[in-house]
Design a protein around this motif. Structure first.
Motif, PDB file in Angstrom:
ATOM      1  N   GLU A  60       0.836  -1.200   0.000  1.00  9.09           N
ATOM      2  CA  GLU A  60       0.000   0.000   0.000  1.00  9.09           C
ATOM      3  C   GLU A  60       0.871   1.250   0.000  1.00  9.09           C
ATOM      4  O   GLU A  60       1.789   1.368   0.810  1.00  9.09           O
ATOM      5  CB  GLU A  60      -0.906  -0.001   1.239  1.00  9.09           C
ATOM      6  CG  GLU A  60      -1.735   1.258   1.396  1.00  9.09           C
ATOM      7  CD  GLU A  60      -2.408   1.333   2.749  1.00  9.09           C
ATOM      8  OE1 GLU A  60      -3.145   2.314   2.971  1.00  9.09           O
ATOM      9  OE2 GLU A  60      -2.193   0.422   3.568  1.00  9.09           O
ATOM     10  N   ASP A 106      -2.669   6.835  -3.813  1.00  7.49           N
ATOM     11  CA  ASP A 106      -2.859   5.959  -2.667  1.00  7.49           C
ATOM     12  C   ASP A 106      -3.580   4.681  -3.090  1.00  7.49           C
ATOM     13  O   ASP A 106      -4.466   4.706  -3.941  1.00  7.49           O
ATOM     14  CB  ASP A 106      -3.669   6.668  -1.582  1.00  7.49           C
ATOM     15  CG  ASP A 106      -2.908   7.841  -0.982  1.00  7.49           C
ATOM     16  OD1 ASP A 106      -1.692   7.895  -1.197  1.00  7.49           O
ATOM     17  OD2 ASP A 106      -3.531   8.686  -0.332  1.00  7.49           O
ATOM     18  N   GLY A 107      -3.207   3.574  -2.500  1.00  4.18           N
ATOM     19  CA  GLY A 107      -3.815   2.294  -2.833  1.00  4.18           C
ATOM     20  C   GLY A 107      -2.764   1.222  -3.034  1.00  4.18           C
ATOM     21  O   GLY A 107      -1.570   1.427  -2.786  1.00  4.18           O
ATOM     22  N   GLU A 108      -3.208   0.058  -3.501  1.00  4.71           N
ATOM     23  CA  GLU A 108      -2.316  -1.079  -3.684  1.00  4.71           C
ATOM     24  C   GLU A 108      -1.523  -0.949  -4.989  1.00  4.71           C
ATOM     25  O   GLU A 108      -2.047  -0.480  -6.007  1.00  4.71           O
ATOM     26  CB  GLU A 108      -3.130  -2.384  -3.718  1.00  4.71           C
ATOM     27  CG  GLU A 108      -3.866  -2.686  -2.424  1.00  4.71           C
ATOM     28  CD  GLU A 108      -2.944  -3.204  -1.345  1.00  4.71           C
ATOM     29  OE1 GLU A 108      -1.868  -3.737  -1.699  1.00  4.71           O
ATOM     30  OE2 GLU A 108      -3.289  -3.078  -0.156  1.00  4.71           O
TER      31      GLU A 108
END
Length: 532
Positions: free
Chosen positions: A498, A509-511
């Protein structure tokens, strides 16, 4: 000749006579017919069969007819547990067992055995679950013990050398009014000064216990200390003796003994005012020149006094840029934290991947990370001036994720330098706040192990690990081209992580897939992942 006539029925004398007025004389028309009699008998049989069927449809209460009459049904004509069903135009009512019948059935041996069996199985299963839970706890690896840390190990320190530049008031009152701002930065300590009276190059006129008149008063300083403590910020005072002179931080060698003796009583004075640590430049000079006096100074600061017990931080400042010299001084001087220009000594004027990795691994091999401190720019140079505006956030992330205590100069959080746009300053401030918040909350960033992943001429990446919780992967690209993150080294990495913070605006933002992750030129990224 045999009489074939049918005999008239015999009338019993005790038979009930018809009511007066209703009797009619027998006539030929009213004579009994044998066929009619047989039909009547058949009807009686049919009614008997219906009565038997009706009895089967009656409630299975087992009570006698008189009991039913003695105990009338509840309101509405129904008893407890009764159910009505309509079957082929007929209404059939079923009633459950009464309380008495249920009690009689419950007391039978079969039901008693069943209840005991279920009860034993319940407690046995509960006991097995309890034993299983205990075994899981006993076999699980123990949680890692937290190190014996101090307040200066739990967040960044903010250095303010000249109090006049911090606010329009240009004195200690202006510093006090900015405490809310420092709290928002998650600052744990304010390094302030020097502020004492010290005419340049004049040891005889040195007044450690007096505040320079152009900087404020003692009452203003006490108010500042009180406000800082309310905000959870400790105050460290720079007491470098000859901070305005040119003959060295401790004047000349001939005056070191006199100055060190004066300093001992001044330490007690300032500790009584609420100061929680001290910073000295030229630590190597005084610790080597007057080792016995330096030991006294250390004992006063680190052991406290009868009126002010408790440990305070002793910080040193060295001009050594060699990691071996810094390591040696850290051991010999006994300071809690040592500031040095290690990260400002690279080939380009500041440290790159190779210099950073060498410095961190060398110092971590010989010292606890609780005694390491990292800064850039020095007391007189801002971070943005040292590395350039484009790399401010990269180095902010570096300082806030290295093992040890990060120390920032006034204005480093906004990339302060001449002719920098305010939009860029606000961006740097927001980035600093977000990473500093993680720094003070996440144990891997506070105390975690430092595990290098890759190191090249332009790329540096490492993982901060603490126990079995979340882990943080940090990657820096000093180069002018994109660099691919190489999954190699001592830490086992998952396929995805992440994005927590990044100077690269192309990474949201995020995987992200670590195998395909590329770090943009002069960019840095902080990622979080868990090992299952």
């Amino acid at each position: 000749m045999e009489d074939t006539n049918v005999d008239a029925p015999t009338v019993r004398e005790d038979a009930a006579a018809p009511p007066p007025g209703d009797a009619e004389p027998l006539t030929g028309d009213s004579e009994l017919n044998l066929g009619d009699t047989e039909a009547a008998v058949g009807n009686v049989g049919d009614e008997a069969e219906l009565d038997e069927e009706q009895q089967e449809k009656e409630p299975m209460t087992g009570a006698s007819e008189w009991a039913s009459e003695a105990s009338p049904p509840a309101a509405g004509g129904e008893t407890n547990g009764s159910v009505k069903l309509k079957m082929e135009d007929e209404e059939v009512k079923f009633t459950g067992l009464s309380k008495e019948e249920l009690l009689r059935v419950a007391g039978t041996p079969g039901w008693v055995r069943t209840r005991w069996t279920l009860l034993v199985l319940f407690w046995l299963s509960w006991l097995l679950m309890l034993v299983g839970s205990v075994l899981i706890i006993l076999k699980a690896p123990p949680c890692r013990d937290l190190p014996d840390s101090h307040w200066w190990n739990h967040g960044p320190l903010y250095r303010l050398r000249d109090v006049r530049v911090f606010s329009d008031m240009q004195d200690l009152r202006g510093v006090e009014r900015r405490m809310d701002y420092l709290k928002q930065l998650n600052v744990k300590g304010l390094l302030i000064g020097p502020i004492h009276e010290a005419p340049p190059n004049n040891a005889l006129s040195l007044r450690f216990e007096q505040i320079s008149s152009d900087l404020g008063t003692m009452n203003q300083f006490k108010s500042l200390i009180s406000t800082a403590h309310k905000k959870g910020i400790s105050v460290v005072l720079d007491l470098t003796p000859n901070y305005q002179g040119s003959t060295g931080p401790w004047f000349s060698n001939d005056s070191i003994t006199i100055v060190a003796e004066k300093l001992k009583s001044a330490l007690v004075f300032w500790m009584d005012q609420g100061v929680e640590g001290f910073l000295f430049s030229g630590t190597d000079l005084v610790s080597n020149s007057v080792p016995s006096l330096w030991t006294d100074i250390r004992n006063i600061i680190q052991n406290g006094t009868e009126s002010r017990p408790g440990r305070r931080v002793l910080m040193g400042l060295s001009e050594f840029s060699s990691v071996d010299h810094v390591s040696s001084l850290l051991s010999s001087s006994g300071v809690d934290l040592l500031l040095s220009p290690l990260l400002s000594s690279g080939s380009g004027g500041f440290a790159g991947p190779a210099e950073v990795l060498d410095s961190v691994q060398t110092l971590c091999a010989s010292h606890s990370q609780l005694n390491l401190a990292w800064s850039l720019g020095g007391a007189e140079v801002h971070l943005a001036s040292a590395v350039g505006p484009a790399l401010v956030r990269l180095y902010q992330l570096l300082l806030l994720t290295l093992p040890g205590t990060p120390v920032f100069n006034y204005g480093d959080e906004v990339g302060l330098m001449d002719q920098v746009e305010w939009a860029e300053r606000r961006s740097s401030l927001s980035f600093f706040r977000s990473v500093a918040t993680l720094r003070v909350k996440e144990r891997p960033l506070l105390f975690g192990d430092f595990l290098p992943l890759s190191n090249s001429s332009s790329l540096l990446s490492y993982v901060r690990v603490w126990d079995r919780g979340a882990r943080y992967l940090v990657a820096f690209n000093w180069g002018s081209e994109e660099a691919e993150l190489v999954q190699a080294g001592r830490a086992e990495l998952p396929q995805q992580a992440e994005v927590v913070a990044s100077t690269d605006t192309s990474l949201s933002d995020g995987e992200v897939e670590l195998g395909a992750l590329r770090i943009g030129p002069q960019q840095a990224t902080l990622l979080r992942f868990n090992i299952k």
